[in-house]
Structures are given as C-alpha cells and as structure tokens.
Write an enzyme that holds these catalytic residues in place. Structure first.
Site, PDB file in Angstrom:
ATOM      1  N   ASP A  48       0.788  -1.245   0.000  1.00  0.00           N
ATOM      2  CA  ASP A  48       0.000   0.000   0.000  1.00  0.00           C
ATOM      3  C   ASP A  48       0.820   1.296   0.000  1.00  0.00           C
ATOM      4  OD1 ASP A  48      -1.438  -2.183   0.857  1.00  0.00           O
ATOM      5  OD2 ASP A  48      -2.083  -1.284   2.728  1.00  0.00           O
ATOM      6  N   GLN A  64       4.264   0.533   2.084  1.00  0.00           N
ATOM      7  CA  GLN A  64       4.537  -0.688   2.831  1.00  0.00           C
ATOM      8  C   GLN A  64       5.690  -1.418   2.156  1.00  0.00           C
ATOM      9  OE1 GLN A  64       2.094  -2.347   5.642  1.00  0.00           O
ATOM     10  NE2 GLN A  64       2.865  -0.274   5.858  1.00  0.00           N
ATOM     11  N   TRP A  72       5.521 -10.633   0.653  1.00  0.00           N
ATOM     12  CA  TRP A  72       5.079  -9.870   1.819  1.00  0.00           C
ATOM     13  C   TRP A  72       5.782 -10.412   3.061  1.00  0.00           C
ATOM     14  CZ3 TRP A  72       2.612 -10.462   6.528  1.00  0.00           C
ATOM     15  CH2 TRP A  72       2.053  -9.309   7.080  1.00  0.00           C
ATOM     16  N   SER A 108      -0.169  -0.029   7.508  1.00  0.00           N
ATOM     17  CA  SER A 108      -0.520   1.173   6.742  1.00  0.00           C
ATOM     18  C   SER A 108      -1.043   2.322   7.601  1.00  0.00           C
ATOM     19  CB  SER A 108      -1.577   0.824   5.696  1.00  0.00           C
ATOM     20  OG  SER A 108      -0.938   0.161   4.632  1.00  0.00           O
ATOM     21  N   GLU A 225     -10.339  -2.768   4.492  1.00  0.00           N
ATOM     22  CA  GLU A 225      -8.976  -2.287   4.692  1.00  0.00           C
ATOM     23  C   GLU A 225      -8.850  -0.875   4.141  1.00  0.00           C
ATOM     24  OE1 GLU A 225      -5.938  -5.871   4.807  1.00  0.00           O
ATOM     25  OE2 GLU A 225      -6.724  -5.652   2.782  1.00  0.00           O
TER      26      GLU A 225
HETATM   27  C1  FRU Z   1      -3.733  -3.818   2.690  1.00  0.00           C
HETATM   28  C2  FRU Z   1      -3.087  -4.206   3.999  1.00  0.00           C
HETATM   29  C3  FRU Z   1      -3.471  -3.269   5.126  1.00  0.00           C
HETATM   30  C4  FRU Z   1      -2.338  -3.429   6.094  1.00  0.00           C
HETATM   31  C5  FRU Z   1      -1.152  -3.618   5.179  1.00  0.00           C
HETATM   32  C6  FRU Z   1      -0.149  -4.583   5.693  1.00  0.00           C
HETATM   33  O1  FRU Z   1      -3.034  -4.286   1.582  1.00  0.00           O
HETATM   34  O2  FRU Z   1      -3.393  -5.538   4.332  1.00  0.00           O
HETATM   35  O3  FRU Z   1      -4.732  -3.523   5.684  1.00  0.00           O
HETATM   36  O4  FRU Z   1      -2.174  -2.317   6.930  1.00  0.00           O
HETATM   37  O5  FRU Z   1      -1.672  -4.080   3.947  1.00  0.00           O
HETATM   38  O6  FRU Z   1       0.931  -4.664   4.819  1.00  0.00           O
END
Ligand code: FRU
Length: 505
Positions: A48, A64, A72, A108, A225
């Site tokens: 994000d 992120q 991830w 985020s 989200e």
């Molecule tokens: C959305 C999300 C958010 C979270 C972040 C974690 O893509 O899942 O809700 O804060 O990414 O990386």
C-alpha cells in the site's frame, strides 16, 4: 500501555539493517520489468501507498515495504520524495518494527501536518498473537509518530488501543475539519462483519470513539482495509462524502469484483456529529486485475489525488524473481462530475514526463487490418479516439507489448458487450485473464499508460479506469492498432514516449 511502547530493538539499528536488506536485493535486480515512471522499491516487496502528503515544499510518498525478500513480510515504510511529482528521490527507510506495539509490522497509515507545523504520521502497530503468524489472532493498535522534515521520525507509540482485541483493527486515515481531528480505520467485528470506525481528537494525542461510520451490507465482507473518507463537490457545488475502502470477502458479480479483494467507494452525505448516509451502491475505483488499497491527499491547489498499490493477487508473479515486487499506480485526480459520478484522471503533472510525441491525422483501418505504430517501446502514453458510429469492427483497439513470440496484451472495444476489455490471454509470463469496464458513448477515448510491466487505461476522460500488470516476453515490445471483423475509424491518435522518474538507479 507503557510496556507496549517499549523498544525491543533500537529503531536506528533496525532501519540500518533494513537498508542493507534492500541494497542487497537491489544489487542484483533485473530491470526488464522494473518501472520507468511508477514508484517502486529499488529492492524488496512493496504494497500500500502510505502517508501521502505535501510537506514543506515536497511531495512525500511512503509505502509498505518488506526489505528482506520479494514476498510480503514484516512491514516497514519505504519512502520517496519529489518537488514536482515527476522526478523522485529515494529517501531512507522511514519505519521499521522497533516497539512492542509494532513488533511484527508497521502497517498502513496516513500523514498530516499538525497545528505545531510538524508532520504527524498515524499507522497501525501489528503483532501476531502467537508471535509467528496469523494462525491465531492479530493484535493491532493505532500508533503515532512525528517529524520535522518528513524523513526522520520520532515514534510516539500507541494512541488508540484495541479495546476488545479485534483481529483486524487497522489503517488509520486522519483529516482536520472545523477545528477537530478525525480518523477512520477499518475493523472486523466479532461476528466477522467489515466496518469503518470514526474517532475524533482535539489534540491528535487523545482520541475518542465517535461512531461506526459504515457497516458493509454484505455479510460475506469481513474486513474493510485502508478506508479513506473525504468531501468532493459536484459541478453544481453540492458537497458529497466519498467513503473508500478495500473490501475483503466480496464475491465476483459478473464483470465486477473479480479480484481477490476489491477497492471501491460509496458516495453519501455526512457532517460532524451526524451519520454517514450512503446514496450509492459500492462502485469499483478501477476495473483492472491489480488495483488495491488506494489512499488520497489534497494538493495545495485543492485537487484530490490518489495513489494505489498494483497488487499482484494471482501467481505467478514474475517480478519476484528479479529482486523486487510491486509498484504504485500513477497519481490520479479524483473529481465529482454530475450527480454522484466520479471521474479518475491522470494527474496533470504527468504531462511533464512526455519526451517525444507522434501525432496522426485521422485514419481508417480496413476489415481485419492492423497497423504497426511503434516497433519497440517500454514507456508510453497513448491518447486514442475511436469513432464507433463510423466503425463496423466487432473488436478494435491496441495490441501492447507485442513481442516476437506473439505474446501481447490487448486493450479493445468489444461491440458485443459494449465494454472496454483489457485482455491478457496471450501473455507468456504472469497471470492471464481479462477485465471489462463499461462505457456509454459512441466515441471511445482511451488514455493508456504503458510501463515496463503495467498498463493503465483511462476510459472516456476517466469515467472508468483499468489497471493491470502485464509482463512482456524478451525482445522488442511493439505497439499496434487493430480492427477485427469490420473497420475502425480513428479521428485522433497521439503517442508520447515517457521518460523515467529517476528511481531506477
Ligand atoms: C492492505 C493491507 C493493510 C495493512 C497492510 C499490511 O493491503 O493488508 O490492511 O495495513 O496491507 O501490509
């Protein structure tokens, strides 16, 4: 609270380690698909956009970041800045997990200038309840940090605890109105319903729960989200509030909601102290394969700009083999047209990326005819008008990233469905599939941005948008225009080759 704000590692050390992690991946990065004019990390995984703001004369985009791999992982915040939104500079990594509260991820959040002139960031501190993964619960709290330059931050720790230990409780977006600070974030209730919560504060430090601003009507939607909430005025000057969120658990419905998770909005009315009253159904921001977690900011001249993450939802994800993964969209301007109709157009700053322009006189393609526009292009902006009332083609449009093995992506008008289709069935790498956006008029304007592995299509001055990854095969990437089973009338066509935003080094 004190315990939770304790440092388990020095933030400076954690940041230095993360920089080394990114540098290691960047050292061997393969640039075949690395974007020329989209924001990405020089190495590692991103998702994000976070903390979008204009602070002390510069644009700041944070994102992120997982600095140690192309998947991830424990979340950090990466950072780039610019004074014109065109040439970007890589900044040091902003946040690494260092407090008990954000031990497993600095999730985020958003940024805003406080009354003290400092840049305040609000983010979610994330922990796994079992210390390892999401097999049990998440422990999520809202945290704050402050800076005088947008580059170096002091973490303040938790400002909103998670009262019940809700599993999903994250992504604060803050704004100021009538002397009060407001925050929305997303949550999943005990019975797994997606909600957006509203909090308020007089001083940005002490926050009070105001209300559940929105509960998603679909019981299958279990989390909203990255909410965003802002006013827009339509052409008649009426103010509406746009509630944005990235819905988890929405099912595909015909052409809509075809991605794993889907980012969209509901338009309604709201004022402080009142309920949010939706006037529309849920609408997608973007009909493409890879669009998620958008966040907006207001420019000094009053425009509402949005960036989103181009989320690679479906494997294979070829860029993961290249030392990096994930890019943001180009910045987009959001406006309200006639009654409750959103337009999403490329930010006008992008025009400065144009390096060379080719302009064509009106022309016509015969039945089943194709015309080669460019033999090899990596980064381009295409402005194409198709006059469907003087065309008979069943399908007509562009073949992009066409390589010698005949791999390509098509962006075409489909006369049978009366939709604009982005079709990746002939891709040799990555996920395939197609997406189809609606449009209404007889003239179709396609405004297309092609980068090394992405395509963004703005339809009829931003009535609809489609954003998808597309990973071309090796060799020159040609561009063609084509008409199938009929003719195509092209009143205007301009192609601009685009320059780099300076993040490739
Ligand atoms: C959305 C999300 C958010 C979270 C972040 C974690 O893509 O899942 O809700 O804060 O990414 O990386």
């Amino acid at each position: 609270m004190n315990d939770i704000n304790r440092e388990f590692v020095s933030h400076d050390e954690a940041l230095a380690r993360a920089e080394a992690g990114v540098a290691k991946l960047a050292a061997t990065r393969n640039d075949r698909w690395y974007p020329k004019f989209h924001i990405a990390s020089n190495g590692g995984w991103i998702n994000d956009p976070n903390g979008l703001c204009y602070y002390r004369g510069r644009w700041h985009v944070y994102y992120q970041l997982h600095p140690y791999g192309t998947q991830w992982g424990p979340m950090h915040w990466g950072h780039v800045s610019s004074d014109d939104m065109i040439s970007w500079k890589r900044e040091p990594i902003t946040f690494a997990p260092s407090l008990e509260a954000d031990r497993d991820g600095v999730f985020s959040g958003s940024a805003i200038t406080g009354d003290d002139g400092r840049l305040w960031v609000f983010y979610t501190g994330h922990r796994w309840a079992n210390g390892v993964d999401d097999a049990d619960e998440n422990l999520e709290v809202q945290c704050a940090a402050m800076s005088d330059d947008g580059v170096h931050f002091e973490k303040l720790g938790v400002i909103i605890d998670n009262p019940e230990g809700f599993r999903h409780f994250r992504d604060p977006k803050v704004w100021k109105q009538d002397g009060m600070w407001y925050m929305v974030f997303g949550m999943s209730t005990a019975d797994r319903r997606g909600e957006v919560l509203l909090y308020s504060s007089e001083n940005m430090r002490i926050w009070h729960f105001e209300q559940v601003l929105f509960r998603h009507p679909n019981p299958g939607v279990y989390m909203l989200e990255c909410p965003d909430f802002f006013p827009l005025r339509d052409k008649e000057g009426n103010e509406y509030w746009v509630l944005c969120f990235s819905a988890m658990g929405e099912r595909p419905n015909g052409f809509a909601n075809r991605n794993l998770h889907n980012a969209g909005y509901v338009i309604g009315t709201w004022e402080p102290g009142e309920e949010f009253k939706p006037r529309t159904e849920f609408r997608l921001w973007d009909w493409g394969h890879n669009y998620y977690a958008p966040q907006s900011m207001v420019t000094p001249d009053g425009r509402r700009l949005q960036y989103a993450w181009m989320s690679p939802f479906v494997p294979p994800v070829p860029m993961q083999d290249d030392g990096w993964c994930g890019q943001l969209t180009v910045p987009r301007e959001i406006s309200l047209d006639s009654y409750c109709c959103i337009r999403t157009e490329p930010a006008r700053e992008l025009e400065s990326l144009r390096e060379t322009t080719m302009e064509y006189d009106p022309f016509m393609l015969g039945v089943n005819e194709s015309f080669r526009l460019l033999d090899d292009v990596e980064a381009a902006e295409i402005e194409l008008e198709m006059d469907m009332s003087h065309s008979t083609a069943e399908r007509a449009g562009l073949k992009l990233m066409l390589t010698e093995d005949n791999a390509h992506t098509c962006v075409y008008y489909d006369d049978q469905t009366h939709r604009v289709v982005l079709d990746r069935h002939a891709n040799a790498r990555g996920d395939r599939g197609y997406r189809a956006a609606p449009f209404t008029s007889h003239t179709l304007k396609l405004h297309v941005f092609v980068d090394r592995c992405s395509i963004e299509v703005f339809v009829n001055d931003g009535e609809q948008v489609m954003s998808s990854y597309s990973f071309p095969s090796d060799g020159p990437r040609a561009l063609e225009i084509t008409a199938e089973s009929g003719t195509l009338s092209i009143p205007s066509l301009r192609i601009h080759e685009l320059r780099s935003i300076g993040l490739e080094e």
